[in-house]
Design a protein around this motif. Sequence first.
Motif, PDB file in Angstrom:
ATOM      1  N   ARG A  45       0.845  -1.190   0.000  1.00 32.51           N
ATOM      2  CA  ARG A  45       0.000   0.000   0.000  1.00 32.51           C
ATOM      3  C   ARG A  45       0.883   1.243   0.000  1.00 32.51           C
ATOM      4  O   ARG A  45       1.900   1.294   0.696  1.00 32.51           O
ATOM      5  CB  ARG A  45      -0.915  -0.019   1.223  1.00 32.51           C
ATOM      6  N   GLU A  46       0.484   2.230  -0.803  1.00 33.49           N
ATOM      7  CA  GLU A  46       1.260   3.473  -0.902  1.00 33.49           C
ATOM      8  C   GLU A  46       0.351   4.675  -0.682  1.00 33.49           C
ATOM      9  O   GLU A  46      -0.820   4.675  -1.062  1.00 33.49           O
ATOM     10  CB  GLU A  46       1.935   3.580  -2.274  1.00 33.49           C
ATOM     11  N   GLY A  47       0.915   5.712  -0.103  1.00 32.00           N
ATOM     12  CA  GLY A  47       0.193   6.965   0.048  1.00 32.00           C
ATOM     13  C   GLY A  47       0.290   7.774  -1.226  1.00 32.00           C
ATOM     14  O   GLY A  47       1.364   7.864  -1.830  1.00 32.00           O
ATOM     15  N   ILE A  48      -0.836   8.355  -1.659  1.00 34.81           N
ATOM     16  CA  ILE A  48      -0.815   9.103  -2.911  1.00 34.81           C
ATOM     17  C   ILE A  48      -1.201  10.562  -2.750  1.00 34.81           C
ATOM     18  O   ILE A  48      -0.772  11.412  -3.544  1.00 34.81           O
ATOM     19  CB  ILE A  48      -1.692   8.444  -3.990  1.00 34.81           C
ATOM     20  N   SER A  49      -1.985  10.898  -1.743  1.00 34.93           N
ATOM     21  CA  SER A  49      -2.399  12.283  -1.587  1.00 34.93           C
ATOM     22  C   SER A  49      -2.964  12.484  -0.189  1.00 34.93           C
ATOM     23  O   SER A  49      -3.491  11.548   0.413  1.00 34.93           O
ATOM     24  CB  SER A  49      -3.460  12.641  -2.630  1.00 34.93           C
ATOM     25  N   CYS A  50      -2.851  13.722   0.303  1.00 41.41           N
ATOM     26  CA  CYS A  50      -3.446  14.035   1.599  1.00 41.41           C
ATOM     27  C   CYS A  50      -3.789  15.506   1.651  1.00 41.41           C
ATOM     28  O   CYS A  50      -3.278  16.310   0.856  1.00 41.41           O
ATOM     29  CB  CYS A  50      -2.536  13.640   2.755  1.00 41.41           C
ATOM     30  N   ILE A  51      -4.658  15.831   2.597  1.00 38.49           N
ATOM     31  CA  ILE A  51      -5.110  17.204   2.757  1.00 38.49           C
ATOM     32  C   ILE A  51      -5.492  17.416   4.210  1.00 38.49           C
ATOM     33  O   ILE A  51      -5.888  16.467   4.898  1.00 38.49           O
ATOM     34  CB  ILE A  51      -6.306  17.490   1.814  1.00 38.49           C
ATOM     35  N   THR A  52      -5.356  18.653   4.653  1.00 38.85           N
ATOM     36  CA  THR A  52      -5.742  19.001   6.010  1.00 38.85           C
ATOM     37  C   THR A  52      -6.797  20.102   5.939  1.00 38.85           C
ATOM     38  O   THR A  52      -6.656  21.029   5.148  1.00 38.85           O
ATOM     39  CB  THR A  52      -4.529  19.473   6.812  1.00 38.85           C
ATOM     40  N   SER A  53      -7.805  19.987   6.786  1.00 41.37           N
ATOM     41  CA  SER A  53      -8.903  20.950   6.725  1.00 41.37           C
ATOM     42  C   SER A  53      -8.463  22.354   7.088  1.00 41.37           C
ATOM     43  O   SER A  53      -9.065  23.333   6.673  1.00 41.37           O
ATOM     44  CB  SER A  53     -10.038  20.512   7.653  1.00 41.37           C
ATOM     45  N   THR A  54      -7.395  22.473   7.872  1.00 46.23           N
ATOM     46  CA  THR A  54      -6.983  23.794   8.342  1.00 46.23           C
ATOM     47  C   THR A  54      -6.511  24.702   7.213  1.00 46.23           C
ATOM     48  O   THR A  54      -6.774  25.901   7.236  1.00 46.23           O
ATOM     49  CB  THR A  54      -5.874  23.669   9.388  1.00 46.23           C
ATOM     50  N   LYS A  65       0.689  13.453  -9.555  1.00 44.78           N
ATOM     51  CA  LYS A  65       0.697  14.917  -9.696  1.00 44.78           C
ATOM     52  C   LYS A  65       0.237  15.328 -11.092  1.00 44.78           C
ATOM     53  O   LYS A  65       0.668  14.754 -12.093  1.00 44.78           O
ATOM     54  CB  LYS A  65       2.095  15.466  -9.428  1.00 44.78           C
ATOM     55  N   GLY A  66      -0.629  16.315 -11.132  1.00 43.71           N
ATOM     56  CA  GLY A  66      -1.122  16.802 -12.416  1.00 43.71           C
ATOM     57  C   GLY A  66      -2.309  16.022 -12.947  1.00 43.71           C
ATOM     58  O   GLY A  66      -2.963  16.458 -13.894  1.00 43.71           O
ATOM     59  N   ARG A  67      -2.585  14.874 -12.359  1.00 41.96           N
ATOM     60  CA  ARG A  67      -3.731  14.055 -12.794  1.00 41.96           C
ATOM     61  C   ARG A  67      -4.803  13.952 -11.704  1.00 41.96           C
ATOM     62  O   ARG A  67      -5.997  13.896 -12.023  1.00 41.96           O
ATOM     63  CB  ARG A  67      -3.265  12.643 -13.167  1.00 41.96           C
ATOM     64  N   PHE A  68      -4.389  13.899 -10.462  1.00 40.37           N
ATOM     65  CA  PHE A  68      -5.318  13.748  -9.348  1.00 40.37           C
ATOM     66  C   PHE A  68      -5.421  15.060  -8.587  1.00 40.37           C
ATOM     67  O   PHE A  68      -4.421  15.782  -8.448  1.00 40.37           O
ATOM     68  CB  PHE A  68      -4.849  12.660  -8.380  1.00 40.37           C
ATOM     69  N   THR A  69      -6.603  15.356  -8.071  1.00 38.24           N
ATOM     70  CA  THR A  69      -6.818  16.542  -7.255  1.00 38.24           C
ATOM     71  C   THR A  69      -7.606  16.156  -6.016  1.00 38.24           C
ATOM     72  O   THR A  69      -8.692  15.572  -6.126  1.00 38.24           O
ATOM     73  CB  THR A  69      -7.581  17.621  -8.027  1.00 38.24           C
ATOM     74  N   ILE A  70      -7.058  16.506  -4.864  1.00 39.69           N
ATOM     75  CA  ILE A  70      -7.735  16.231  -3.604  1.00 39.69           C
ATOM     76  C   ILE A  70      -8.421  17.511  -3.139  1.00 39.69           C
ATOM     77  O   ILE A  70      -7.904  18.619  -3.344  1.00 39.69           O
ATOM     78  CB  ILE A  70      -6.745  15.713  -2.539  1.00 39.69           C
ATOM     79  N   SER A  71      -9.600  17.351  -2.545  1.00 36.31           N
ATOM     80  CA  SER A  71     -10.316  18.514  -2.048  1.00 36.31           C
ATOM     81  C   SER A  71     -11.109  18.104  -0.812  1.00 36.31           C
ATOM     82  O   SER A  71     -11.314  16.917  -0.548  1.00 36.31           O
ATOM     83  CB  SER A  71     -11.243  19.098  -3.118  1.00 36.31           C
ATOM     84  N   ILE A  72     -11.556  19.113  -0.087  1.00 41.06           N
ATOM     85  CA  ILE A  72     -12.279  18.857   1.159  1.00 41.06           C
ATOM     86  C   ILE A  72     -13.511  19.736   1.219  1.00 41.06           C
ATOM     87  O   ILE A  72     -13.467  20.915   0.841  1.00 41.06           O
ATOM     88  CB  ILE A  72     -11.350  19.087   2.375  1.00 41.06           C
ATOM     89  N   ASP A  73     -14.613  19.168   1.642  1.00 39.81           N
ATOM     90  CA  ASP A  73     -15.854  19.903   1.856  1.00 39.81           C
ATOM     91  C   ASP A  73     -16.200  19.749   3.332  1.00 39.81           C
ATOM     92  O   ASP A  73     -16.734  18.722   3.751  1.00 39.81           O
ATOM     93  CB  ASP A  73     -16.968  19.356   0.963  1.00 39.81           C
ATOM     94  N   ASN A  74     -15.872  20.775   4.111  1.00 38.86           N
ATOM     95  CA  ASN A  74     -16.090  20.673   5.554  1.00 38.86           C
ATOM     96  C   ASN A  74     -17.575  20.598   5.901  1.00 38.86           C
ATOM     97  O   ASN A  74     -17.955  19.946   6.870  1.00 38.86           O
ATOM     98  CB  ASN A  74     -15.427  21.852   6.266  1.00 38.86           C
ATOM     99  N   ALA A  75     -18.397  21.235   5.097  1.00 38.75           N
ATOM    100  CA  ALA A  75     -19.840  21.204   5.366  1.00 38.75           C
ATOM    101  C   ALA A  75     -20.406  19.795   5.216  1.00 38.75           C
ATOM    102  O   ALA A  75     -21.310  19.402   5.948  1.00 38.75           O
ATOM    103  CB  ALA A  75     -20.560  22.166   4.427  1.00 38.75           C
ATOM    104  N   LYS A  76     -19.856  19.052   4.260  1.00 35.29           N
ATOM    105  CA  LYS A  76     -20.305  17.672   4.034  1.00 35.29           C
ATOM    106  C   LYS A  76     -19.434  16.662   4.772  1.00 35.29           C
ATOM    107  O   LYS A  76     -19.688  15.453   4.688  1.00 35.29           O
ATOM    108  CB  LYS A  76     -20.319  17.362   2.544  1.00 35.29           C
TER     109      LYS A  76
END
Length: 123
Positions: A45-54, A65-76
């Motif tokens: 298993r490998e890590g590919i992306s991460c994000i922090t709500s802050t 990179k350049g193909r995947f985009t991570i995003s966060i919806d705090n409301a949902k």
Amino acid sequence: QVQLVESGGGLVQPGGSLELSCAAHGFTLEGYSIGWFRQAPGKEREGISCITSTDGIGYYVDSVKGRFTISIDNAKNTVYLQMNNLKPQDTAIYYCARGFRVGSLFQEEYETWGQGTQVTVSS
């Protein structure tokens, strides 16, 4: 009950797109790092992306990179992984996980895991 639930996997042709979702239950995303990991057949298993709500800044491994985009919806209370220009080598089970360290893709630093969703890229 604290849990993460992934969805959105499926079968897609090379060059196609999928959006994965990671819904958090029993806690809010604030203060946590959410990472996406994947495990291909016969590989670790490998890590590919991460994000922090802050800060909402996404981190990526070079292969996506350049193909995947991570995003966060705090409301949902949900993190998304938009995957474009998919390749056969992206075929894997994709997991999301909860951690505490900003920008880390080391799975040892994540302590709550979802059940995974299968992504298959094939013509």
